[in-house]
Write an enzyme that holds these catalytic residues in place. Sequence first.
Site, PDB file in Angstrom:
ATOM      1  N   GLY A 514     -21.538 -19.859 -11.897  1.00 48.40           N
ATOM      2  CA  GLY A 514     -20.837 -19.073 -12.910  1.00 48.40           C
ATOM      3  C   GLY A 514     -21.689 -18.641 -14.077  1.00 48.40           C
ATOM      4  N   VAL A 693     -26.631 -25.388 -13.838  1.00 47.81           N
ATOM      5  CA  VAL A 693     -26.921 -26.771 -14.243  1.00 47.81           C
ATOM      6  C   VAL A 693     -25.710 -27.688 -14.115  1.00 47.81           C
ATOM      7  CG1 VAL A 693     -28.747 -26.169 -15.850  1.00 47.81           C
ATOM      8  CG2 VAL A 693     -26.414 -26.338 -16.690  1.00 47.81           C
ATOM      9  N   GLU A 695     -23.673 -28.602 -11.883  1.00 45.55           N
ATOM     10  CA  GLU A 695     -23.538 -29.535 -10.767  1.00 45.55           C
ATOM     11  C   GLU A 695     -24.805 -30.349 -10.557  1.00 45.55           C
ATOM     12  OE1 GLU A 695     -20.082 -27.311  -8.304  1.00 45.55           O
ATOM     13  OE2 GLU A 695     -22.085 -27.025  -7.525  1.00 45.55           O
TER      14      GLU A 695
END
Lengths: 735, 167
Positions: A514, A693, A695
């Site tokens: 995203g 970043v 996950e």
Amino acid sequence: MRFDTPATINPIDQMRIIGQPVDRIDGPRKTTGTAPYAYERHEVARDQAYGYVLGAGIAKGIITAMDTAAARAVPGVLAIVTTLDMPRLEKGSMNTASLFGGPEVQHYHQAIAVVVAESFEQARDAAAMIRVDYARAPGRFDLAAEASKAQPVGADSGAPVESRVGDFEAAFAQAPVTLDATYTTPDESHAMMEPHASIAAWDGDKLTLWTSSQMIAWGKRDLATTLGIPAENLRLDSPYIGGGFGGKLFLRADAVLAALGARAAQRPVKLTLTRPLIANNTTHRPATIQRIRIGAGRDGRIIAIAHESTSGDLPEGQPELAVAQTRLLYAGANRLTAMRLAVLDLPEGNSMRAPGEAPGLMALEVAMDEMAEKLGMDPVEFRIANDTQVDPEQPDRRFSQRQLVKCLRLGAERFGWSERNATPGQRREGPWLVGMGMAAGFRNNLVMPSAARVRLDAQGDVTVETDMTDIGTGSYTIIAQTAAEMMGVPLERVTVRLGDSSFPASAGSGGQWGGNSSTAGVYAACVKLREAVAQRLGFNSAEATFVDGQVRAGNHSVPLGQAAGADGIAAEDRIEYGDLAKRYQQSTFAGHFVEVGVDAATGETRVRRMLAVCGAGRILNPKSACSQVIGAMTMGVGAALMEELAVDKRHGFFVNHDLAGYEVPVHADIPHQEVSFLDEADPMSSPMKAKGVGELGICGVGAAISNAMYNATGIRLRDYPLTLDKLIDRLPQVA
Amino acid sequence: MIGASEACIATHPSDMAVAMRALDAAVETVKADGTARRIPIAEFHHLPSNTPHIETALEQGEFITAVTLPPPPGGQHFYRKVRDRASYAFALVSVAAVVQRDGSGRVALGGVAHKPWRVEAAEAALPRGAKPAMAAILEGARPTHENAFKVTLAERILASVLAEARS
């Protein structure tokens, strides 16, 4: 804008606003209670009635009858819709289990009725009075018992069911040092703070749904399918979301039943899935059984590596992609990965934060620790010795950027790794056995098309509209930073409007794509807007610069508001990707370091400190990125030490379906966390040169904790969560 | 895992009542008709038997007005609560103990039975150490596969308490 060649210098590289640790711009709204969440949007529709969902009381079978007479007599009840009132509704493309309709029960707490009443309490009371007769069918609820019947399966339909390079079996048989170990991870629940909730209001055949969704475009498409209405008659709005972690990626029963309830009651209906319903009614991270074999030479080079994972799901479901990282993380000429999928009649398994890598690394990175010990190597050095700069399955494919070694070296130095005693069980502080562990973190960087509309008005203010969502991650802020950087205005001149399906369709929030993808879409729209502004002024758009609220070219300088004119000027564009992601492997990397104490008498494990060093491309906002990684590390502590949906194997449901029984870390479990980012910019990922970043931060944490517990105690556990009952018989005698 | 019935194996979750049991507290109540009574804590909580819905000696309309403690019994006092996370969780096993200088004492357990679990007769074994004492306290226990670890855990907690009392 098509992104198919590596990014060159662009206005984002100025990093006047991008890359700065600015506070989240929605912070004041959150802290003052003026950022309304789905269930709190009292003002959007008049006369909202309350919906209450009844879940099935069996795991598998047929509903033979439903008696709603007593429920309908409850004061305040406006409408009751039962699953027997209609045939099974068509599933959205992302759903495995049906969300409503028809007599068949596929899993426990599958929605079978919605009651609409004047108050929540009346609706709940009436729902409890619905009498349901079931014909129960036997079900399959035990993954270990079904594993032998599991079928080979690929990552998605049409994908190969296994990956092979070289001759794994022969190489493993000949390797001087080998490991063959099996690890298990349990079913896990997203346990986000805000439950699934929706308010639905019909206006003729048009429906507006105020909801809590990570993916507006998916939700709109799938709700249209399930309700059987044209998508253009549907509007979704989800500006604030109290966490998702994958639990709100897909259409869920709250949206469908709010819509059906509102149609039946001819009133707007507000509905939430109550906390005890969520574990079994919605999706969860599926349990896995993972076998890992590694063969290495005495020099510590991996010769053979195999990772096989078995998980379960409802018929037509998907496997947990737990082998994903093993295809890419370490070198080795002979390789095998494979997945098998068992049919289970438990609730639907699906994505949860870092699906695949999160549980996969909980196994692989413990196996690497075990191998390092067998080889007599330091765990950090063993990983470094097996680093690869190319995709090990396709060596002509390079990583776009891979600084795992730097993450590990820097992490080891900052954490004081050299203080670790390689012999386990040696460090004692009072009641505590103290140990250090580490693991590599790895998560692929995915890119998704994303569109945005950007408007410049006569005051020189900029408004960005995109259906992108902010699930607590900081989307509002990094989108504002992107627009401010591109248009040369201060942050406070930018307004960001998100989560409305009437806005251009974005990447949405999932798979840690995203942040990079949605800002790249805003970048594309800003490029178009800059061109339109330059063109209107007769400037050469290639020469025009946007600085300090001015457009400049040569000796000319025009204030942005003046350039926009009285009616303003707007542009919309969409970032789309060429084949860079195919030609180059894009991934994100981390070194995770953990120190734990294990109570020598009781086996209670408490994390003492954690460090993550991350290499994840350009960091758009170090503050919000750091928050993301800290949150993910916390979730990793939960996965390692306490999170487990307990399966009732007789009746087929998750027993601990609330936040008292399903334990996640509390503040007292998280004493000290440190996060740092390498100074990177990856020109292959997008014009933003950023990667995900959100996950990465969870990937590897569980294994680092497990390895630290081994270092503390000398006891190797391979079944998560690593609770004290699994340690207690093997701890040293109490003095 | 002890004192359970076919009807119920749920464990008593509180911490305070476990400590109160070790200290021989008394529960003072008043009934709906105004009569007051004093219930020794040993008689306050009920085992499930075939009436698991009746958890205490309280009658309909009766409520607690006070909990009184007898004069302190001396010795060292311990309360050890063990759980999978650091806070906001019920005890897997808790141990309330009073240990005297001569090694005698009292022990009540939480998390093992439907009520705070104390066996006064078993406490005679305390001077001989945690293993015989816990074996006596948990005599007749019927642990399941899921809660068998609590037997070991209870013994180890008691052992660490006794070690600390000695030090």
